[in-house]
Design a protein around this motif. Structure first.
Motif, PDB file in Angstrom:
ATOM      1  N   LEU A 111       0.810  -1.216   0.000  1.00  0.00           N
ATOM      2  CA  LEU A 111       0.000   0.000   0.000  1.00  0.00           C
ATOM      3  C   LEU A 111       0.843   1.266   0.000  1.00  0.00           C
ATOM      4  CD1 LEU A 111      -2.707  -1.175   2.560  1.00  0.00           C
ATOM      5  CD2 LEU A 111      -3.124  -0.614   0.161  1.00  0.00           C
ATOM      6  N   GLN A 112       2.163   1.119   0.130  1.00  0.00           N
ATOM      7  CA  GLN A 112       3.040   2.281   0.133  1.00  0.00           C
ATOM      8  C   GLN A 112       3.209   2.815  -1.299  1.00  0.00           C
ATOM      9  OE1 GLN A 112       3.729   3.331   3.236  1.00  0.00           O
ATOM     10  NE2 GLN A 112       2.526   1.486   3.688  1.00  0.00           N
ATOM     11  N   PRO A 113       3.302   4.131  -1.464  1.00  0.00           N
ATOM     12  CA  PRO A 113       3.338   4.721  -2.808  1.00  0.00           C
ATOM     13  C   PRO A 113       4.394   4.124  -3.731  1.00  0.00           C
ATOM     14  CG  PRO A 113       3.055   6.434  -1.163  1.00  0.00           C
ATOM     15  CD  PRO A 113       3.289   5.162  -0.410  1.00  0.00           C
ATOM     16  N   GLN A 114       5.612   3.875  -3.239  1.00  0.00           N
ATOM     17  CA  GLN A 114       6.668   3.343  -4.100  1.00  0.00           C
ATOM     18  C   GLN A 114       6.483   1.872  -4.431  1.00  0.00           C
ATOM     19  OE1 GLN A 114      10.166   4.713  -1.738  1.00  0.00           O
ATOM     20  NE2 GLN A 114      10.884   5.575  -3.659  1.00  0.00           N
ATOM     21  N   MET A 115       5.707   1.151  -3.621  1.00  0.00           N
ATOM     22  CA  MET A 115       5.510  -0.283  -3.837  1.00  0.00           C
ATOM     23  C   MET A 115       4.053  -0.620  -4.134  1.00  0.00           C
ATOM     24  SD  MET A 115       8.532  -1.534  -3.518  1.00  0.00           S
ATOM     25  CE  MET A 115       8.102  -3.261  -3.492  1.00  0.00           C
ATOM     26  N   ASN A 116       3.254   0.381  -4.487  1.00  0.00           N
ATOM     27  CA  ASN A 116       1.826   0.186  -4.707  1.00  0.00           C
ATOM     28  C   ASN A 116       1.598  -0.779  -5.870  1.00  0.00           C
ATOM     29  OD1 ASN A 116      -0.943   0.535  -4.523  1.00  0.00           O
ATOM     30  ND2 ASN A 116      -0.946   2.407  -5.744  1.00  0.00           N
ATOM     31  N   GLN A 117       1.182  -1.991  -5.549  1.00  0.00           N
ATOM     32  CA  GLN A 117       1.123  -3.045  -6.562  1.00  0.00           C
ATOM     33  C   GLN A 117      -0.304  -3.522  -6.800  1.00  0.00           C
ATOM     34  OE1 GLN A 117       3.705  -5.014  -8.572  1.00  0.00           O
ATOM     35  NE2 GLN A 117       4.142  -2.840  -8.374  1.00  0.00           N
ATOM     36  N   ILE A 118      -0.677  -3.573  -8.072  1.00  0.00           N
ATOM     37  CA  ILE A 118      -1.959  -4.115  -8.507  1.00  0.00           C
ATOM     38  C   ILE A 118      -1.680  -5.295  -9.429  1.00  0.00           C
ATOM     39  CG2 ILE A 118      -4.093  -3.657  -9.792  1.00  0.00           C
ATOM     40  CD1 ILE A 118      -3.772  -0.713  -8.910  1.00  0.00           C
ATOM     41  N   ILE A 119      -2.404  -6.389  -9.221  1.00  0.00           N
ATOM     42  CA  ILE A 119      -2.261  -7.590 -10.043  1.00  0.00           C
ATOM     43  C   ILE A 119      -3.351  -7.600 -11.111  1.00  0.00           C
ATOM     44  CG2 ILE A 119      -2.340 -10.120 -10.024  1.00  0.00           C
ATOM     45  CD1 ILE A 119      -1.329 -10.014  -7.131  1.00  0.00           C
ATOM     46  N   TYR A 120      -2.966  -7.955 -12.335  1.00  0.00           N
ATOM     47  CA  TYR A 120      -3.908  -8.035 -13.440  1.00  0.00           C
ATOM     48  C   TYR A 120      -3.988  -9.486 -13.915  1.00  0.00           C
ATOM     49  CZ  TYR A 120      -3.140  -3.007 -13.461  1.00  0.00           C
ATOM     50  OH  TYR A 120      -3.036  -1.697 -13.084  1.00  0.00           O
ATOM     51  N   CYS A 121      -5.157 -10.084 -13.761  1.00  0.00           N
ATOM     52  CA  CYS A 121      -5.398 -11.439 -14.262  1.00  0.00           C
ATOM     53  C   CYS A 121      -6.261 -11.319 -15.515  1.00  0.00           C
ATOM     54  CB  CYS A 121      -6.098 -12.286 -13.200  1.00  0.00           C
ATOM     55  SG  CYS A 121      -6.492 -13.961 -13.770  1.00  0.00           S
ATOM     56  N   VAL A 122      -5.733 -11.770 -16.640  1.00  0.00           N
ATOM     57  CA  VAL A 122      -6.380 -11.593 -17.938  1.00  0.00           C
ATOM     58  C   VAL A 122      -6.902 -12.929 -18.427  1.00  0.00           C
ATOM     59  CG1 VAL A 122      -6.107 -10.659 -20.266  1.00  0.00           C
ATOM     60  CG2 VAL A 122      -4.677  -9.799 -18.399  1.00  0.00           C
ATOM     61  N   MET A 123      -8.144 -12.945 -18.869  1.00  0.00           N
ATOM     62  CA  MET A 123      -8.723 -14.171 -19.423  1.00  0.00           C
ATOM     63  C   MET A 123      -9.368 -13.863 -20.768  1.00  0.00           C
ATOM     64  SD  MET A 123     -11.784 -14.415 -16.632  1.00  0.00           S
ATOM     65  CE  MET A 123     -10.642 -13.741 -15.412  1.00  0.00           C
ATOM     66  N   GLY A 124      -9.051 -14.680 -21.765  1.00  0.00           N
ATOM     67  CA  GLY A 124      -9.678 -14.546 -23.066  1.00  0.00           C
ATOM     68  C   GLY A 124     -10.855 -15.502 -23.171  1.00  0.00           C
ATOM     69  N   PHE A 125     -11.995 -15.008 -23.623  1.00  0.00           N
ATOM     70  CA  PHE A 125     -13.196 -15.821 -23.743  1.00  0.00           C
ATOM     71  C   PHE A 125     -13.367 -16.311 -25.183  1.00  0.00           C
ATOM     72  CE2 PHE A 125     -14.260 -13.176 -20.013  1.00  0.00           C
ATOM     73  CZ  PHE A 125     -14.579 -14.187 -19.115  1.00  0.00           C
ATOM     74  N   LYS A 126     -13.865 -17.519 -25.317  1.00  0.00           N
ATOM     75  CA  LYS A 126     -14.095 -18.096 -26.638  1.00  0.00           C
ATOM     76  C   LYS A 126     -15.299 -17.460 -27.321  1.00  0.00           C
ATOM     77  CE  LYS A 126     -14.882 -22.527 -28.970  1.00  0.00           C
ATOM     78  NZ  LYS A 126     -15.019 -23.993 -28.762  1.00  0.00           N
ATOM     79  N   ASN A 127     -16.353 -17.195 -26.554  1.00  0.00           N
ATOM     80  CA  ASN A 127     -17.605 -16.671 -27.094  1.00  0.00           C
ATOM     81  C   ASN A 127     -17.806 -15.219 -26.674  1.00  0.00           C
ATOM     82  OD1 ASN A 127     -18.203 -19.307 -28.093  1.00  0.00           O
ATOM     83  ND2 ASN A 127     -18.987 -19.883 -26.065  1.00  0.00           N
ATOM     84  N   PRO A 128     -18.697 -14.481 -27.364  1.00  0.00           N
ATOM     85  CA  PRO A 128     -18.999 -13.115 -26.936  1.00  0.00           C
ATOM     86  C   PRO A 128     -19.428 -13.071 -25.466  1.00  0.00           C
ATOM     87  CG  PRO A 128     -19.947 -13.533 -29.100  1.00  0.00           C
ATOM     88  CD  PRO A 128     -19.402 -14.850 -28.612  1.00  0.00           C
ATOM     89  N   ILE A 129     -19.089 -11.983 -24.799  1.00  0.00           N
ATOM     90  CA  ILE A 129     -19.339 -11.865 -23.362  1.00  0.00           C
ATOM     91  C   ILE A 129     -20.782 -11.458 -23.103  1.00  0.00           C
ATOM     92  CG2 ILE A 129     -18.697 -10.628 -21.257  1.00  0.00           C
ATOM     93  CD1 ILE A 129     -15.893 -10.290 -22.432  1.00  0.00           C
ATOM     94  N   ASP A 130     -21.427 -12.214 -22.241  1.00  0.00           N
ATOM     95  CA  ASP A 130     -22.769 -11.873 -21.771  1.00  0.00           C
ATOM     96  C   ASP A 130     -22.603 -11.110 -20.460  1.00  0.00           C
ATOM     97  OD1 ASP A 130     -25.289 -11.833 -20.540  1.00  0.00           O
ATOM     98  OD2 ASP A 130     -25.905 -13.719 -21.476  1.00  0.00           O
ATOM     99  N   ILE A 131     -22.839  -9.800 -20.506  1.00  0.00           N
ATOM    100  CA  ILE A 131     -22.579  -8.951 -19.340  1.00  0.00           C
ATOM    101  C   ILE A 131     -23.418  -9.367 -18.143  1.00  0.00           C
ATOM    102  CG2 ILE A 131     -22.632  -6.584 -18.468  1.00  0.00           C
ATOM    103  CD1 ILE A 131     -22.211  -5.652 -21.378  1.00  0.00           C
ATOM    104  N   ASP A 132     -24.688  -9.617 -18.371  1.00  0.00           N
ATOM    105  CA  ASP A 132     -25.571 -10.007 -17.258  1.00  0.00           C
ATOM    106  C   ASP A 132     -25.129 -11.330 -16.639  1.00  0.00           C
ATOM    107  OD1 ASP A 132     -27.132  -7.757 -17.571  1.00  0.00           O
ATOM    108  OD2 ASP A 132     -28.523  -8.720 -18.954  1.00  0.00           O
ATOM    109  N   SER A 133     -24.683 -12.257 -17.486  1.00  0.00           N
ATOM    110  CA  SER A 133     -24.216 -13.546 -16.977  1.00  0.00           C
ATOM    111  C   SER A 133     -22.968 -13.376 -16.118  1.00  0.00           C
ATOM    112  CB  SER A 133     -23.931 -14.499 -18.147  1.00  0.00           C
ATOM    113  OG  SER A 133     -23.362 -15.701 -17.681  1.00  0.00           O
ATOM    114  N   ILE A 134     -22.057 -12.515 -16.562  1.00  0.00           N
ATOM    115  CA  ILE A 134     -20.823 -12.275 -15.794  1.00  0.00           C
ATOM    116  C   ILE A 134     -21.157 -11.637 -14.452  1.00  0.00           C
ATOM    117  CG2 ILE A 134     -18.727 -10.884 -15.689  1.00  0.00           C
ATOM    118  CD1 ILE A 134     -18.372 -13.283 -17.449  1.00  0.00           C
TER     119      ILE A 134
END
Length: 473
Positions: A25-48
């Motif tokens: 949480l410190q400014p110099q070490m402020n780290q956010i993790i990004y987990c990326v997933m590719g979907f085979k089919n178009p995304i259904d927003i309501d389902s997600i």
């Protein structure tokens, strides 16, 4: 970080943020993790949204709490009574790239590169988001590192997934084999030699670790970062491997592991890249040091979420990892005729690291400094290590078979993080017989990450060819 963390009044029931969480949480070490997933089919927003709403994630205290500060300025988790899903699920309908020539992968990588140096997550809501890139059929979990490490977050994610070949089954978690009981079958002399080796290697590596915290640093090369580089603009590229190729290569060297192969590929690929940038500029054997994170839980692989959530479990939730310094050595790729030599050198080095307590020491010393000297000193030490080394590498085992989220098959899983003082950061995730490595670079230092990715891919193919030749003979 926003200033709204003081908005919620603290109570006696608020849980203190762990020392490791406070570091992130410190400014110099402020780290956010990004987990990326590719979907085979178009995304259904309501389902997600329905999947997120009914997931175990929203019942987890970390994902349903605000980060607040008490009257002494110490960070605490404050349970919130309401989660506005519309603030957490961010939907982008249009392509994220203005260039008509950009393919989906390039567009998504550019989007992630911009996020890596962008503003942090707001603290007036639980510190996670789910970005849906509708035009690219991609979902991106954006999770603050204070909530947990890669093992915790991957285990949480997979608890909401199902196997593509059987929607009633959870994914198979890849876990390491326990060594408990193995030493009991060894002779006294072997155990004594192992103990002496552990003491010796631990002393050597712990001293080296402390020196890195203070003043010892790598020689400057074409991939070196340094103080302030975490603020520089980023580029992101993806190196793609198959686990079948990596398994074939590891069979060529007795007792080698996938991690040995990965580090051999890193060593060979960086040497190739440096040859390309400035041929013959470096003397043979120059050390280039990487920082790797090692899981300190009792089992080295992914764990069941129920096990991670038990308060008395040794495989507890949170940030439970140590730091290893893993050196590679530059070798002119034209003069080094055996591609497997990189793997053999990496295995020797990593085997020594496994016999030491360097990872546990780094975790304990960080805990001690954070507890007794505060986050400023702890941040300074961690920042110094990053400035004095050349790159970051991590490797997370993913599910062994194809999975679905809300019935939508996932085509790939990838991970990256916020920028660091390193100009080169690499995160590899395996998924269903493939492994993708995200290569995040400071683009003013490494302007061509796609070529660097190609160097890594070609390094593995050369090792595969050499391994196949050994098998045939």
């Amino acid at each position: 970080m926003g200033s709204s963390s003081a908005a919620a009044a603290t109570t006696d029931s608020d849980e203190p943020v762990t020392p490791a969480g406070r570091l992130f949480l410190q400014p110099q070490m402020n780290q956010i993790i990004y987990c990326v997933m590719g979907f085979k089919n178009p995304i259904d927003i309501d389902s997600i949204k329905s999947q997120v709403r009914s997931s175990l994630m929203l019942t987890h205290p970390r994902f349903s709490s605000l980060m607040v500060r008490d009257s002494h300025g110490r960070e605490r988790w404050h349970k919130t009574t309401h989660i506005d899903l519309d603030r957490h699920v961010i939907v982008l309908h249009d392509p994220v790239s203005s260039s008509s020539s950009s393919d989906d992968e390039t567009a998504v990588n550019d989007y992630l590169a911009d996020l890596s140096t962008g503003s942090g997550l707001p603290t007036d809501k639980p510190m996670w988001e789910f970005h849906l890139l509708i035009a690219h059929k991609v979902g991106i979990f954006r999770i603050h590192h204070a909530l947990g490490d890669g093992i915790s977050l991957m285990s949480m994610f997979l608890a909401s997934c199902r196997r593509a070949d059987d929607q009633e089954k959870l994914p198979t978690l890849a876990s390491g084999k326990s060594t408990k009981g193995v030493n009991e079958r060894k002779g006294l002399w072997v155990l004594l030699c192992g103990f002496v080796a552990m003491v010796w290697f631990s002393m050597v590596f712990v001293v080296a670790f402390l020196l890195r915290c203070l003043w010892v640093c790598d020689r400057k090369t074409e991939i070196s970062g340094g103080d302030g580089v975490e603020l520089w603009p980023r580029k992101l590229a993806t190196a793609k491997f198959t686990l079948q190729d990596m398994k074939l290569v590891k069979k060529a060297v007795p007792n080698a592991t996938i991690n040995d192969v990965l580090f051999g590929v890193i060593s060979s690929g960086i040497s190739r890249y440096l040859d390309h940038r400035k041929p013959n500029a470096l003397p043979e054997g120059v050390q280039i040091t990487g920082v790797a994170m090692t899981n300190l839980r009792e089992l080295p692989g992914l764990q069941e979420l129920s096990d991670l959530m038990r308060s008395n479990s040794r495989s507890s939730w949170g940030n439970k990892f140590g730091m290893l310094l893993l050196p590679i050595y530059y070798h002119n790729s034209k003069s080094n005729g055996d591609p497997l030599a990189y793997l053999k050198r990496s295995k020797v080095m990593i085997d020594k690291k496994k016999q030491s307590v360097e990872g546990h020491f780094s975790y304990k010393i960080g805990l001690f400094v954070m507890t007794y000297f505060g986050p400023k000193v702890a941040t300074w030490l961690n920042y110094r290590i990053l400035c004095n080394t050349s790159f970051t590498i991590s490797n997370i085992l993913g599910p062994q078979e194809e999975i679905t989220v809300g019935g939508n098959p996932i085509t790939y899983l990838r991970a990256s993080s916020s920028s660091l003082p390193h100009a080169l950061t690499m995160h590899m995730v395996s998924y269903a017989e493939r492994a993708d490595m995200q290569i995040l670079v400071a683009k003013d230092i490494i302007p061509d990450p796609a070529f660097l990715a190609k160097c890594f891919e070609e390094a593995l193919l050369d090792m595969k060819e050499a391994a196949a030749a050994i098998t045939e003979t």
